[in-house]
Motif scaffolding. Structure first.
Motif, short mmCIF file in Angstrom:
data_model
loop_
_atom_site.label_atom_id
_atom_site.label_comp_id
_atom_site.label_asym_id
_atom_site.label_seq_id
_atom_site.Cartn_x
_atom_site.Cartn_y
_atom_site.Cartn_z
N UNK A 271 -14.62 -35.71 1.39
CA UNK A 271 -13.69 -35.38 2.47
C UNK A 271 -13.75 -33.89 2.79
N UNK A 272 -13.77 -33.05 1.77
CA UNK A 272 -13.76 -31.61 1.97
C UNK A 272 -15.11 -30.97 1.73
N UNK A 273 -16.18 -31.63 2.17
CA UNK A 273 -17.53 -31.14 1.88
C UNK A 273 -17.74 -29.71 2.40
N UNK A 274 -17.18 -29.38 3.56
CA UNK A 274 -17.35 -28.03 4.11
C UNK A 274 -16.66 -27.01 3.21
N UNK A 275 -15.45 -27.33 2.73
CA UNK A 275 -14.75 -26.42 1.83
C UNK A 275 -15.55 -26.21 0.55
N UNK A 276 -16.09 -27.29 0.02
CA UNK A 276 -16.85 -27.21 -1.23
C UNK A 276 -18.10 -26.34 -1.05
N UNK A 277 -18.84 -26.59 0.02
CA UNK A 277 -20.08 -25.86 0.26
C UNK A 277 -19.79 -24.37 0.51
N UNK A 278 -18.75 -24.09 1.25
CA UNK A 278 -18.38 -22.69 1.53
C UNK A 278 -18.05 -21.95 0.23
N UNK A 279 -17.25 -22.60 -0.63
CA UNK A 279 -16.87 -21.97 -1.89
C UNK A 279 -18.07 -21.78 -2.81
N UNK A 280 -18.91 -22.81 -2.90
CA UNK A 280 -20.09 -22.72 -3.76
C UNK A 280 -21.06 -21.64 -3.27
N UNK A 281 -21.17 -21.48 -1.97
CA UNK A 281 -22.07 -20.44 -1.43
C UNK A 281 -21.61 -19.05 -1.86
N UNK A 282 -20.31 -18.82 -1.87
CA UNK A 282 -19.77 -17.53 -2.32
C UNK A 282 -20.00 -17.33 -3.81
N UNK A 283 -19.78 -18.40 -4.59
CA UNK A 283 -19.97 -18.31 -6.03
C UNK A 283 -21.44 -18.06 -6.38
N UNK A 284 -22.33 -18.78 -5.70
CA UNK A 284 -23.77 -18.60 -5.96
C UNK A 284 -24.23 -17.20 -5.57
N UNK A 285 -23.76 -16.73 -4.43
CA UNK A 285 -24.15 -15.39 -3.96
C UNK A 285 -23.71 -14.32 -4.95
#
Length: 367
Positions: A271-285
Motif C-alpha cells: 500500500x505504501x510502496x512509495x513511502x517505503x522506497x523514499x525512506x530506503x533511498x535516504x537510508x541507502x544514500x
C-alpha cells in the motif's frame, strides 16, 4: 439477505458521508489556515543544498497538517467514537504525533539552537519511539488495558497467524518507520498527500472486506481520505501550504496504526510502496556515503540526491512529472494490496476482532 444488504449499505454510507464531510470541513479550515499562516509568517525553510527549483517555495505557509488533524479528530469524536471506543487509539496516536511534529515545526520556524533547527534527530526519534511503544502495548494487551489484538496478523493465502509478544517491538518499529517515511516523502507538492489519500482509501476498502467487517476503522479511514483529498486543494502545484512535520508524522503514524489494528500490516509495504522506497533511498544514500568515506577517504553517492524524488528531479523530470508518476505507482500498488487482502482465508467462527460489529441476519418466516 435483505437485512444484510441494508446493514452493508448503511455502514458504507456512513463512511462515505464522513469522507464528504471531512472534505468540505477541511476546505473551510484550510482557507482560514492559509490566511492565518501568511499573516503570522509561518513560512517554510528550504534546504540550501536541495534542488534550486525549490528555492521559490521559501516562505510558503507550513504546518498545514493542522487542517487535516483537526477535522478528523472533530468528526471522529462526533460521529465515530461513542460506543466505538477502539477509535481512541488511532485518535490518540494522530494527536500525539501531531503535537510532536507541531513543536518541531515551531522550533524550525523560530530557528532553535539545534543544527536541524527543530528537535535533534536522536531526541525526536526517542520521543516517537516512546509514543509508538505505548500504542503497540495498547494494541496487544487484553481488555480493559488494550484492544486484545494479541500478536495476530493476516497473511495472504494462509490466513490468520499469531506471532505472540514479538508483535510489540515489530509494531513499534512499523509506526516509527512509516511516520518517518511519510515525512521524507513530503518533499514535493501533493506527493505525500496523494499517496496518503490512496493508502487510506485502500485500507478503507480492506477493512470493509474483512471478516468480521471492521466498520468503525473503515469509517475512520474514509474520514482521513476526505481530509487528505481536501488538503490537496491547497497543496496542488504550486502549493499554497505545506503539510509540515505536524501533518506528515501524524498521518504516517496513524496509517501504521490502521494497518496494525486491521491486522493487515503485512500489506503496508505494498500500500505504501512509495513511502517505503523514499525512506530506503535516504537510508541507502546516507549509509553508502558514510561507508565509502571511511573506506576511500571521500563519500560517494548512489543517487544524485536523496530521497528518490530529488534524484529524478536532477535527471530532468519536472516536479509535476515526478509526483504524477509516483502517484500512479502508488495507485496501482493500492489495487494490488486490495486484491491480496481478498485472498485472506476466512477466520474461524470464534475469532473476533476488537473493532468488529456483529452482523445479524434475520430471515423472514417462510424463507
Amino acid at each position: 439477505m435483505d437485512v444484510l444488504r441494508a446493514v452493508l449499505v448503511q455502514d458504507m454510507a456512513r463512511a462515505l458521508l464522513l469522507a464528504a464531510a471531512a472534505f468540505v470541513l477541511t476546505l473551510f479550515v484550510g482557507g482560514w489556515w492559509v490566511k492565518f499562516a501568511r499573516r503570522h509568517k509561518l513560512g517554510k525553510q528550504i534546504r540550501i543544498d536541495g534542488p534550486q527549483s525549490h528555492m521559490t517555495k521559501m516562505g510558503t505557509p507550513t504546518m498545514g497538517g493542522v487542517m487535516i488533524v483537526s477535522t478528523v479528530v472533530l468528526l471522529t469524536v462526533l460521529f465515530n467514537l461513542v460506543d466505538r471506543w477502539s477509535m481512541l487509539l488511532p485518535l490518540a496516536v494522530l494527536v500525539s504525533f501531531a503535537v510532536l511534529g507541531g513543536i518541531d515545526d515551531w522550533m524550525t520556524l523560530t530557528k532553535s539552537n539545534s543544527k536541524t533547527y527543530g528537535f535533534t534527530v536522536r531526541y525526536k526519534f526517542l520521543l516517537m519511539l516512546a509514543v509508538a511503544f505505548i500504542a503497540s502495548l495498547a494494541l496487544y494487551l487484553p481488555k480493559p488495558f488494550g484492544l486484545e489484538h494479541d500478536g495476530l496478523v493476516q497473511i495472504p493465502f494462509l490466513g490468520e497467524r499469531n506471532i505472540g509478544v514479538w508483535f510489540i517491538p515489530i509494531a513499534t518499529l512499523i509506526i516509527v518507520f512509516i511516520s518517518n517515511a511519510v515525512n521524507i516523502t513530503d518533499g514535493l507538492d501533493s506527493l505525500a498527500g496523494w499517496n496518503l489519500t490512496m493508502a487510506f482509501a485502500a485500507y478503507g476498502v480492506m477493512t470493509f472486506l474483512a471478516e468480521p467487517r471492521l466498520t468503525n476503522l473503515m469509517a475512520f479511514s474514509f474520514t482521513l481520505v476526505g481530509a487528505c483529498a481536501a488538503f490537496l486543494w491547497y497543496n496542488a502545484h504550486p502549493a499554497q501550504v505545506f503539510m509540515g512535520d505536524l501533518g506528515s508524522l501524524a498521518l504516517g503514524a496513524v496509517l501504521a496504526i490502521v494497518a496494525l489494528q486491521s491486522q493487515q500490516w503485512l500489506l503496508l509495504p505494498v500500500v505504501g510502496v512509495i513511502f517505503i522506497v523514499e525512506a530506503l533511498s535516504s537510508m541507502l544514500q546516507t549509509g553508502y556515503f558514510k561507508w565509502t568515506k571511511r573506506r576511500y577517504g571521500e563519500g560517494r553517492r548512489i543517487f544524485k540526491m536523496a530521497p528518490l524524488h530529488h534524484h529524478f528531479e536532477l535527471l530532468g523530470w519536472s516536479q509535476v512529472q515526478v509526483t504524477q508518476r509516483f502517484v500512479l505507482i502508488g495507485t496501482v500498488a493500492a489495487m494490488v494490496a486490495i486484491s491480496l487482502a481478498i485472498t485472506f482465508a476466512r477466520p474461524s467462527p470464534d475469532t473476533q476482532r476488537a473493532d468488529s460489529e456483529p452482523i445479524v441476519i434475520v430471515e423472514k418466516p417462510g424463507q
